[in-house]
Each structure stands twice: as C-alpha cells, then as structure tokens.
Design an enzyme around this catalytic site. Structure first.
Site, PDB file in Angstrom:
ATOM      1  CG  ASP A 169      -0.145   0.023   2.528  1.00  8.37           C
ATOM      2  OD1 ASP A 169       0.592  -0.934   2.790  1.00  8.37           O
ATOM      3  OD2 ASP A 169      -0.258   1.006   3.276  1.00  8.37           O
ATOM      4  CG  HIS A 488      -1.090  -7.510  -2.308  1.00  9.38           C
ATOM      5  ND1 HIS A 488      -2.343  -7.705  -2.851  1.00  9.38           N
ATOM      6  CD2 HIS A 488      -1.243  -6.507  -1.397  1.00  9.38           C
ATOM      7  CE1 HIS A 488      -3.203  -6.870  -2.296  1.00  9.38           C
ATOM      8  NE2 HIS A 488      -2.553  -6.124  -1.417  1.00  9.38           N
ATOM      9  CG  ASP A 533       4.194 -15.168  -8.469  1.00  8.00           C
ATOM     10  OD1 ASP A 533       4.030 -14.031  -7.973  1.00  8.00           O
ATOM     11  OD2 ASP A 533       4.849 -15.374  -9.504  1.00  8.00           O
ATOM     12  CD  GLU A 542       0.837  -6.304   1.764  1.00  5.62           C
ATOM     13  OE1 GLU A 542       0.654  -5.068   1.708  1.00  5.62           O
ATOM     14  OE2 GLU A 542       0.205  -7.054   2.530  1.00  5.62           O
TER      15      GLU A 542
END
Length: 564
Positions: A169, A488, A533, A542
């Site tokens: 993020d 991710h 994956d 992530e």
C-alpha cells in the site's frame, strides 16, 4: 544493478531445489531433490565435463506434513568458482559458485527502498524502467481528530514528506519504520566496512556517507515530522482513510491524515532515534542530525512516561473512520525495553538501565515489528563496554540456547535448514520473521562465539529464501530461475512494466490463507507450500519494508563475513 530474471521451463525448475542466486566457494552446498534420487551428476555448465567431486547423499527426508520424500545432497567439496549444473534423472538445475555471491541480491534489497520512496520522483538514471513521477508529497497532511492536541487542533495541516511506502500500500507507519531502520542499523554496526563500500546508485551515492545510511536517513527525516513538537508524542501512522486501488502514486487522490499517538509508536521512535544518534554522530553529510535525533528521542520517551499504556485503537477512529493497516500491539514491555536500552547506550544514564532491566525478557525470541525486544538485546550484546549486571547477565546464554535449539533441528530437516521444520514456522511474513530474523540471531551467536555452526545455519536460512524450499521459488523478486512475478504491490502491478520491482522479499508460505476468498490458485494447504504468486494474495505474496529490512540485514552480514 536492478536484478536479472531468467526463467526456466516449469518441468525443470520445480524438482531440484537449491540456492538459485550464488554460493560462496567455502560455504556448505546443498541440493534437495524431489523423490528418491538414484544418481546425481554435477557438470561444468560451460564445457559439459563432469566435476571432479561427487555429490554425497546425506539422507532421504520425509515432510512432516505432505509426507513427500526428498533426497538431501551435499556437494560442499566443490569449491572452484564457476557455473555448474546438477542433474538427477531427467531433472537439471543450474547454480554458480563465486566470491561475493550475494553482493547483487544484497544491493537489490537495499535499492528496493529507494524505489519505494514516497514524496519524490524516482529518476531513470537511478531507477531504470521503474522510474515514476512524484507521488504523495505529503506537504499537506491533516490532523485527524484522534491526533489532535492544543498546539495542533483537528483539521489543521502539517508537512510530513519523505519516508518509504510501507508495503503493498501507499501509507507510512511509525512502528514498522522504526523496526525496519533498527534492524538494518544493527547489521550495519556489525559490518560497517562492508556496508560503507556498498554502492547502489541512489541520488546520494556521491556523498561521504554509506548508501545504506543515506537511504535510512530518507526515512528518518520523515519519522521526525511525525512527532508533535508540542508534547513529544508520535503519531501512529500517516494514512488515507481507505487503501488506494492498484494505481500509481500520481493517481491517488484521497486526503492523508496523521492519526492517534500511541505508546508503542512513540517508544519505537525513541528507540530508533537514540540508536541513530549514536550511529550518525560525527557524520559530515548530516552534521546536525545526531543532536536532533537525541532530543527527539528524549522528548518521545518523556511523552511515553506520561502516557505509558496508550494502545492504538483503530476501531474507535472517526471523522473519518480509518481502515488501513493497524500495526496494533497490545503489549508495551518490549518497546519499553528497546527504548530504554537505546537511551541507556546513548546517555549512560542509570535510570534508563533500570527501566530496561525491569522489562528485559527472560528468554530470547526473534525480533519482529510487534516484538522488538531482541533489537535491544542485540544492541547490548554488541556493546563494547561493561554493562550493569542487571542488564548483561544471562543475555548471551539466552541467545545461544535459542540458536542451539534451531540448529538442532537441521539434521532431520527436509531442506537442511534450522527453520521451516515446524508448522509454526510458516505464516504471515514468515520468510522475514522466521528465516530472516532468525538468521540475524544466528549471526550474533556466531559473532559472540566464533563457532561456525551458527554462520552455516544463518547461510542455510538464506539458502531457503533463495530457492532451497518446498515451492522452488527464489522469494526475492528479480533473482533466481523462479522468482515472484506478481507480488501484492501496487506500483509493480500498475506501472506497465512486466517484471515487478526487483529486490523485494515476498511474505512467503502462509497456511492461514487469510485471502483465500480472493485467491483461487493456492497450490496446496501444506504449511511450506501454501504460497501463490498472484497479485491478490496479500497473505503470501505482499511485500513490506520490515521484511526487506530483515533480509537486507541477513544477506549483507553474510556477504560481509564471506568477503572480509
């Protein structure tokens, strides 16, 4: 170097598991072959001639979960640098032996922090294909109602630039930033000569400071902006109310807030600022920083003394509500221990030693962002002056007992590793929080005793991360013959470049599969094979700065030991 990915056919890459990045001439060399190997052949990859040494079968191991049988093969007597192949039946894998075997991957794990900088453009001359415009300048950040103080009422704005994007993020979190800087500084302090020589082509590379310290400074500067100057408390995180979509930073338009001060964040901040004040003292590129960091550490510690148990409670945040990563922690003893230890080492003040002694754990555990006690222990073990008996007594014994318990499992393990032999070793972020940080602990044990069994065990943990494991992945993007392609990670997904940012460690096998409603392609429920994956797999695929910091600390120290 930004990494080099060379994929092999799926039928080849999955059956012989070994370190896919590089092995040192004098290290233990192990391959694990799926099934029972009847014969093993090693050849020079260039000439095709058989190597003069033979591989020795150590054992046939059986997985405690899947019951798969595997053959563990030792070819440590092969010490000549070069490129080789190892074959069993119709299966072949390639490997290399070379000095500085982990130099490029170490450099890439450091360079990854530059690629994930917030608040600045990454330029092509440093970032290559991963260059991008500036995003999240964070010069207009709102005070959330939970963070309001008399000097900074709710709704007013501050400037809080710099720092790294935390994970997949785009937010920035103090507890995780402090841990990430802290574990890298621990490794740096043990390997200064090596890290001082490590150049990775970042904008600051031409100055007088080691690139690793320059990169850490980019995040430390941000952390300083997260302290309320009116009371010394530290905001838990800088965040949007909700996670952004899988878009580039320039396409993010939510307001950014600093939210609630917490005791854990403030003590983590105090600890790492005190640690950095010692490391950066006398630095010519940042001459004012050490004194500034020391003052900030003291002010933060003072706030924590006045607010000793303020836990971050995201569910209570309103106007707006916040749903991003919590980094919540209901225990503060480890933060008190780390902060008091670092302030004692900085100041020599006995009152900090007394607080550290009060909170010192009775057993050693591997460090994680949520349990930072061992960072304090590492610092005390490395201290070159006598310690108060209340602090120093039993520290080394507890570390060695812990490390011996790890090493004892290797002889019967499926992959010749001190970790990965219990289902408890796998879960969210296990590649860093089990293999990476335990590898660092083993290196402290080696530094403490000189016993090479601990160095070998740390190398074995690295070998697991780099390919000798149940999935056959080298878990660091951009390296090895089978590497994650779909982490991710928002910019890797959105930037239009096929390969992801290089040098990123993914979380790893996670039998909890907390994302299974979004991920339909988990190949297995077995603890060490539960990895997918795919971009949607935040539970196994992530990336995060604390994970990269842990593997950087491990690989850099291993490279330093092998290249003295």
């Amino acid at each position: 170097m930004l990494g080099a990915l060379t994929l092999m056919p799926a039928a080849t890459q999955a059956q012989i598991r070994l370190n896919q990045v590089g092995m040192y001439p004098n290290q233990e060399k192990i391959a694990v072959i799926e099934g029972t190997a009847k014969s093993v052949t090693i050849k020079d990859a260039t000439t095709g001639k058989k190597a003069a040494v033979k591989a020795r079968v150590l054992r046939t191991a059986t997985s405690p979960w899947s019951k798969k049988r595997r053959t563990v093969v030792d070819f440590s007597t092969l010490t000549t640098p070069g490129a080789y192949t190892i074959s069993s039946g119709k299966q072949t894998a390639r490997f290399t032996i070379k000095p500085s075997a982990l130099r490029d991957v170490t450099a890439a794990t450091l360079k990854a922090f530059y690629l994930t900088r917030s608040g600045m453009a990454t330029e092509a001359r440093y970032a290559g294909a991963y260059a991008r415009p500036v995003g999240h300048p964070d010069t207009l950040v709102y005070i959330h109602p939970s963070a309001a103080s008399l000097g900074r009422p709710a709704g007013t704005t501050i400037s809080s630039p710099w720092g790294w994007y935390d994970a997949g993020d785009y937010n920035k979190y103090i507890v995780n930033s402090a841990y990430s800087v802290g574990i890298v500084l621990c490794s740096y302090a043990q390997c200064r000569d090596y890290f001082d020589r490590l150049k990775v082509n970042i904008p600051e590379s031409g100055n007088l400071t080691a690139d690793v310290l320059d990169e850490l400074m980019y995040n430390l500067r941000w952390m300083l902006t997260m302290q309320d100057p009116y009371d010394g408390g530290v905001y838990h995180k800088l965040t949007t109310p909700n996670f952004e979509g899988f878009v580039m930073p320039t396409d993010c338009h939510q307001r950014r807030y600093v939210v609630q001060k917490s005791t854990c964040a403030t003590l983590d901040f105090a600890a790492v600022m005190a640690q950095a004040a010692r490391i950066y003292k006398g630095n010519k590129d940042y001459p004012a920083f050490a004194a500034q960091a020391a003052r900030a550490a003291m002010a933060a510690y003072g706030w924590a003394e006045r607010n000793p148990d303020v836990l971050y409670q995201q569910e209570r945040l309103a106007n707006p509500a916040v749903s991003t990563g919590t980094y919540g922690d209901s225990h503060t003893a480890d933060e008190w221990y780390w902060a008091a230890t670092e302030l004692y080492l900085l100041t020599g003040d006995q009152r900090f030693a007394d607080v550290a002694a009060k909170h010192q754990p009775r057993r050693f555990t591997a460090p994680t962002w949520g349990n930072v006690a061992s960072l304090g222990t590492f610092e005390l073990l490395a201290h070159d002056k006598p310690l108060p008996s209340t602090l120093g007594e039993g520290l080394g014994e507890r570390l060695l007992s812990y490390c011996d318990s790890l090493v004892a499992t290797t002889a019967t393990s499926s992959f010749q590793t001190p970790n990965g032999n219990s289902a408890r070793d796998f879960g969210w972020g296990c590649l860093a929080e089990t293999f990476g940080t335990n590898g660092v602990a083993l290196l402290y044990a080696y530094r403490l005793t000189g016993n090479r069994k601990y160095l070998t065990a740390a190398q074995q943990d690295a070998d697991y991360i780099l390919g000798r494991n149940a999935t056959g992945y080298c878990y660091i993007t951009g390296f090895g013959t089978r590497s994650p392609m779909h982490p991710h990670h928002r910019p890797s997904e959105a930037d239009g470049v096929e390969a992801p940012y290089p040098g990123l460690l993914v979380g790893g096998p996670n039998p909890g599969q907390q994302d299974k409603s979004d991920v339909k392609s988990y190949p297995s429920n077995q603890p060490d094979e539960s990895y997918a994956d795919v971009m949607q797999s935040y539970a196994s695929n992530e990336i995060a700065i604390n994970w990269n910091a842990s593997v950087l600390a491990l690989l850099g120290w291993l490279e330093a030991e092998q290249t003295k």
